[in-house]
Design a protein around this motif. Structure first.
Motif, PDB file in Angstrom:
ATOM      1  N   ASP A  25       0.837  -1.195   0.000  1.00 49.43           N
ATOM      2  CA  ASP A  25       0.000   0.000   0.000  1.00 49.43           C
ATOM      3  C   ASP A  25       0.873   1.247   0.000  1.00 49.43           C
ATOM      4  OD1 ASP A  25      -1.829   2.078   0.675  1.00 49.43           O
ATOM      5  OD2 ASP A  25      -3.148   0.631   1.662  1.00 49.43           O
ATOM      6  N   ASN A  26       0.812   2.039  -1.068  1.00 48.87           N
ATOM      7  CA  ASN A  26       1.704   3.193  -1.184  1.00 48.87           C
ATOM      8  C   ASN A  26       1.329   4.357  -0.275  1.00 48.87           C
ATOM      9  OD1 ASN A  26      -0.518   4.284  -2.468  1.00 48.87           O
ATOM     10  ND2 ASN A  26       0.345   4.167  -4.531  1.00 48.87           N
ATOM     11  N   LEU A 268      -5.950  -1.228   8.259  1.00 47.83           N
ATOM     12  CA  LEU A 268      -5.303  -0.293   7.339  1.00 47.83           C
ATOM     13  C   LEU A 268      -6.270   0.789   6.865  1.00 47.83           C
ATOM     14  CD1 LEU A 268      -2.938  -2.410   7.230  1.00 47.83           C
ATOM     15  CD2 LEU A 268      -2.744  -1.822   4.804  1.00 47.83           C
ATOM     16  N   CYS A 269      -7.494   0.380   6.601  1.00 48.31           N
ATOM     17  CA  CYS A 269      -8.501   1.321   6.133  1.00 48.31           C
ATOM     18  C   CYS A 269      -8.645   2.487   7.110  1.00 48.31           C
ATOM     19  CB  CYS A 269      -9.836   0.600   5.960  1.00 48.31           C
ATOM     20  SG  CYS A 269     -11.231   1.677   5.567  1.00 48.31           S
ATOM     21  N   TYR A 270      -8.764   2.180   8.394  1.00 49.11           N
ATOM     22  CA  TYR A 270      -8.998   3.231   9.390  1.00 49.11           C
ATOM     23  C   TYR A 270      -7.706   3.895   9.858  1.00 49.11           C
ATOM     24  CZ  TYR A 270     -13.947   2.287   9.454  1.00 49.11           C
ATOM     25  OH  TYR A 270     -15.271   2.171   9.079  1.00 49.11           O
ATOM     26  N   ALA A 271      -6.596   3.188   9.782  1.00 42.25           N
ATOM     27  CA  ALA A 271      -5.312   3.810  10.126  1.00 42.25           C
ATOM     28  C   ALA A 271      -4.976   4.943   9.174  1.00 42.25           C
ATOM     29  CB  ALA A 271      -4.203   2.765  10.100  1.00 42.25           C
ATOM     30  N   SER A 272      -5.519   4.887   7.966  1.00 42.41           N
ATOM     31  CA  SER A 272      -5.264   5.939   6.974  1.00 42.41           C
ATOM     32  C   SER A 272      -5.838   7.289   7.404  1.00 42.41           C
ATOM     33  CB  SER A 272      -5.855   5.543   5.618  1.00 42.41           C
ATOM     34  OG  SER A 272      -7.275   5.524   5.663  1.00 42.41           O
ATOM     35  N   LEU A 273      -6.696   7.296   8.436  1.00 41.07           N
ATOM     36  CA  LEU A 273      -7.316   8.530   8.913  1.00 41.07           C
ATOM     37  C   LEU A 273      -6.483   9.258   9.968  1.00 41.07           C
ATOM     38  CD1 LEU A 273     -10.961   7.191   9.427  1.00 41.07           C
ATOM     39  CD2 LEU A 273     -10.100   8.496   7.474  1.00 41.07           C
ATOM     40  N   VAL A 274      -5.372   8.671  10.382  1.00 40.66           N
ATOM     41  CA  VAL A 274      -4.672   9.178  11.561  1.00 40.66           C
ATOM     42  C   VAL A 274      -4.195  10.624  11.381  1.00 40.66           C
ATOM     43  CG1 VAL A 274      -2.422   8.211  10.891  1.00 40.66           C
ATOM     44  CG2 VAL A 274      -2.926   8.662  13.303  1.00 40.66           C
TER      45      VAL A 274
END
Length: 302
Positions: A25-26, A268-274
């Motif tokens: 995932d880039n 990963l989906c929700y970690a992208s919101l950090v």
């Protein structure tokens, strides 16, 4: 666009699945994998958990991949002193306390805790709330499949060398509910535990398993002791489950060949919101129910 710097704590099945997906995932840059054990990865830097504090300000979010029955309950609070975190904590009866504890720690340290992000709790939590909001009686079943959390709980028992725990749904009762029939003595699951252990410890271990609160106590639980070669043949990452209402009017189901990977996908989906949460100073703890889907942007599928 600057990548999200990631650390992974714990290098079991879930940790390895997170590593696999992060590297593909880039959006993410894997800084380091941490463990209390001496581990090696061909793809990433590794370090001991005791050195984690040295990476403060070098990691945007930690993926906490330890077991819910062992150290995750306390480890999350330790990590939140210096880092934002995401976990897949799955001991359902302790979820409220876990989120409360993480919220207090996160607010004290101006950090963010995403708690209980997997497929259940996680995706199934969304479906249960949605179905119940429509005034529908809601049921959840899991399996047949290997439960990572229950397996890990068995492995933590003194004398256990290895184990697998299969969750098996009661298909007869499920069919009755889906046909609109009422079910007396509702018991939707049984638990089958395959355990490798010293013969002298087996009686003690079996007793510990069937009486373990939050995991096996109150369930129809069978413990079978096997050797390593037998257990190896049984090993699988497949799992499945469903949330449904009587007469099967509403049903959400999942069937995966990799329990760790579907859990890692949600994380990963929700970690992208950090970074978005940090920029807005939305410190504290969040479950999947606290985050509207609109934060991911307007969908073209509407």
């Amino acid at each position: 666009m600057q990548k999200i710097r990631v650390g992974i704590v714990g290098y079991g099945n879930l940790g390895k699945a997170v590593e696999d997906l992060v590297l593909q995932d880039n959006r993410f840059d894997l800084v380091c994998i941490f463990s209390k054990r001496n581990i090696k990865s061909v793809n990433a830097k590794t370090d001991f958990y005791e050195n984690l504090h040295k990476y403060k300000n070098k990691i945007d979010i930690l993926f906490l991949c330890g077991g819910s029955s062992s150290n995750l309950f306390e480890q999350a609070l330790d990590c939140l002193k210096n880092f934002n975190t995401i976990d897949a904590f799955d001991t359902h009866k302790k979820i409220a306390q876990h989120i409360k504890n993480c919220n207090k720690a996160a607010l004290q340290n101006n950090t963010i805790a995403f708690c209980c992000f997997g497929w259940d709790p996680g995706l199934f939590s969304l479906m249960r709330v949605l179905f119940k909001s429509l005034n529908k009686q809601t049921f959840t079943t899991w399996g047949k499949g290997v439960s990572q959390g229950h397996t890990e709980a068995i492995k933590n028992i003194k004398g256990v060398t290895d184990a697998l725990q299969f969750t098996i749904p009661n298909q007869k009762q499920i069919r009755q509910i889906k046909c609109g029939k009422s079910v007396k003595n509702l018991n939707l699951h049984s638990r089958l535990c395959y355990v490798v252990a010293d013969k002298n410890m087996q009686k003690y271990i079996a007793n510990k398993i069937v009486n373990m609160p939050h995991y096996f106590k109150g369930y129809n639980t069978k413990v079978v002791f096997v050797n390593n070669s037998k257990l190896l043949k049984l090993k699988t990452f497949c799992h499945q489950g469903q949330v449904f209402t009587p007469k099967n009017e509403l049903c959400f189901s999942l069937k995966t060949k990799s329990n760790p990977h579907i859990t890692a996908s949600v994380m990963l989906c929700y970690a992208s919101l950090v970074k978005k949460f940090k920029k807005q100073q939305n410190f504290g703890a969040y479950s999947i129910l606290d985050i509207p889907l609109s934060v991911f942007g307007e969908s073209k599928e509407m």
